[in-house]
Design an enzyme around this catalytic site. Structure first.
Site, PDB file in Angstrom:
ATOM      1  N   LYS A  96       0.882  -1.174   0.000  1.00  0.00           N
ATOM      2  CA  LYS A  96       0.000   0.000   0.000  1.00  0.00           C
ATOM      3  C   LYS A  96       0.913   1.217   0.000  1.00  0.00           C
ATOM      4  O   LYS A  96       1.584   1.510   0.987  1.00  0.00           O
ATOM      5  CB  LYS A  96      -0.917   0.013   1.216  1.00  0.00           C
ATOM      6  CG  LYS A  96      -1.846   1.221   1.273  1.00  0.00           C
ATOM      7  CD  LYS A  96      -2.836   1.083   2.423  1.00  0.00           C
ATOM      8  CE  LYS A  96      -3.794   2.264   2.424  1.00  0.00           C
ATOM      9  NZ  LYS A  96      -3.216   3.459   3.085  1.00  0.00           N
ATOM     10  N   GLY A 157      -8.487   9.937   8.952  1.00  0.00           N
ATOM     11  CA  GLY A 157      -8.901  10.154  10.331  1.00  0.00           C
ATOM     12  C   GLY A 157      -9.910  11.259  10.542  1.00  0.00           C
ATOM     13  O   GLY A 157     -10.293  11.532  11.679  1.00  0.00           O
ATOM     14  N   ALA A 184      -9.655   5.985   3.458  1.00  0.00           N
ATOM     15  CA  ALA A 184      -9.469   7.151   4.335  1.00  0.00           C
ATOM     16  C   ALA A 184     -10.678   8.065   4.371  1.00  0.00           C
ATOM     17  O   ALA A 184     -11.343   8.298   3.364  1.00  0.00           O
ATOM     18  CB  ALA A 184      -8.237   7.965   3.945  1.00  0.00           C
ATOM     19  N   GLY A 185     -10.940   8.588   5.562  1.00  0.00           N
ATOM     20  CA  GLY A 185     -11.975   9.597   5.749  1.00  0.00           C
ATOM     21  C   GLY A 185     -13.344   9.069   6.108  1.00  0.00           C
ATOM     22  O   GLY A 185     -14.255   9.852   6.382  1.00  0.00           O
ATOM     23  N   ASN A 206      -9.716   2.270   9.265  1.00  0.00           N
ATOM     24  CA  ASN A 206      -9.004   1.906  10.482  1.00  0.00           C
ATOM     25  C   ASN A 206      -9.551   2.683  11.673  1.00  0.00           C
ATOM     26  O   ASN A 206     -10.169   2.125  12.573  1.00  0.00           O
ATOM     27  CB  ASN A 206      -7.510   2.148  10.312  1.00  0.00           C
ATOM     28  CG  ASN A 206      -6.652   1.631  11.465  1.00  0.00           C
ATOM     29  OD1 ASN A 206      -5.443   1.545  11.366  1.00  0.00           O
ATOM     30  ND2 ASN A 206      -7.250   1.250  12.580  1.00  0.00           N
ATOM     31  N   THR A 207      -9.364   4.001  11.658  1.00  0.00           N
ATOM     32  CA  THR A 207      -9.707   4.827  12.812  1.00  0.00           C
ATOM     33  C   THR A 207     -11.171   4.719  13.200  1.00  0.00           C
ATOM     34  O   THR A 207     -11.507   4.704  14.388  1.00  0.00           O
ATOM     35  CB  THR A 207      -9.353   6.303  12.534  1.00  0.00           C
ATOM     36  OG1 THR A 207      -8.015   6.384  12.040  1.00  0.00           O
ATOM     37  CG2 THR A 207      -9.460   7.136  13.791  1.00  0.00           C
TER      38      THR A 207
END
Length: 260
Positions: A96, A157, A184-185, A206-207
């Protein structure tokens, strides 16, 4: 099924391994998500010593495919070097690829990203590039040899969800044969469903799971959202309209209900 570099997977939810309250919760969350691919930071693995060994043992227990990343790299040289180290450590050609331009927004350096992708592909890597939703950048990555492109929904995040729906929709339309992953986001399961409704092949997060009050339950919620979004896309969503359209037919309506 979703294909990543000629390998097929049933889960369309990729998940990260950082920021969890504990290793046990991380394991349980990944299982609840049903994810078959997890991202792992090379820096965490190499800097952890015995802790890193324990972490790697936990990942092995999950029987998942590892996707190492170049998180934190700011230059082409740094990203390429990190990718090569990851290949040696994890025994995989998958990477990645992240080349970060700005520490505050974690926005990708798209110029460096394309350059690094081309170098790594020539060296035998299967590159998963983290990029913006810019069509021109995505096309350059595909021209360089990327079979997977991973545009963000919003900054890493931020939990804002999809901030440029039209751009992501255009990417899907213009790159029909490329595996597209929203990366992301995303902050809520509904965001993941929206991405899949646009026809994106998968999402990576993830977050949103790791920082939830209950990561395990949240992981399960994202799994269901991804499944629902993909099913909706395959079923065929009706187009939005500017005006109302009756769902009840007027044929056969009693005359006393007729409007004069």
């Amino acid at each position: 099924m979703v294909s990543f570099y000629d390998r097929e997977f049933s889960s369309r939810l990729l998940i990260g391994t950082a920021l969890y309250p504990s290793p046990k919760i991380m394991q349980d969350a990944i299982r609840a998500a049903g994810s078959q691919i997890v991202t792992v930071s090379l820096r965490r693995e190499t800097a952890g010593g015995k802790t890193g060994d324990a972490f790697w043992s936990l990942i092995r227990e999950l029987d998942v495919t590892v996707l190492p990343n170049t998180a934190g790299c700011k230059t082409v040289r740094e990203a390429v070097t990190t990718a090569k180290l990851a290949r040696e450590l994890f025994g995989t050609s998958w990477i990645k690829l992240e080349v970060i331009a700005d520490n505050d927004t974690l926005q990708p350096d798209v110029v460096g990203l394309v350059e690094a992708a081309a170098i790594l592909i020539r060296d035998g890597f299967d590159v998963f590039p983290y990029c913006t939703e810019d069509l021109g950048v995505a096309m350059r990555l595909v021209e360089a040899g990327c079979k997977v492109v991973m545009p963000w929904a919003a900054p890493i995040g931020s939990a804002k969800g999809i901030t440029n729906r039209d751009a992501l929709k255009l990417l899907r339309e213009r790159l029909p044969d490329v595996t597209l992953v929203v990366d992301a986001g995303l902050g809520a399961p509904s965001h993941a469903a929206q991405a899949c409704e646009l026809g994106y092949d998968a999402v990576l997060l993830n977050t949103a799971v790791a920082k939830a009050a209950d990561p395990v339950v949240m992981a399960g919620a994202f799994r269901l959202a991804v499944e629902a979004g993909r099913n909706a896309y395959e079923a065929g969503l009706m187009e939005a309209r500017d005006f109302a359209s009756p769902s009840t037919p007027v044929v056969g309506t009693p005359f006393w209900h007729a409007v004069s």
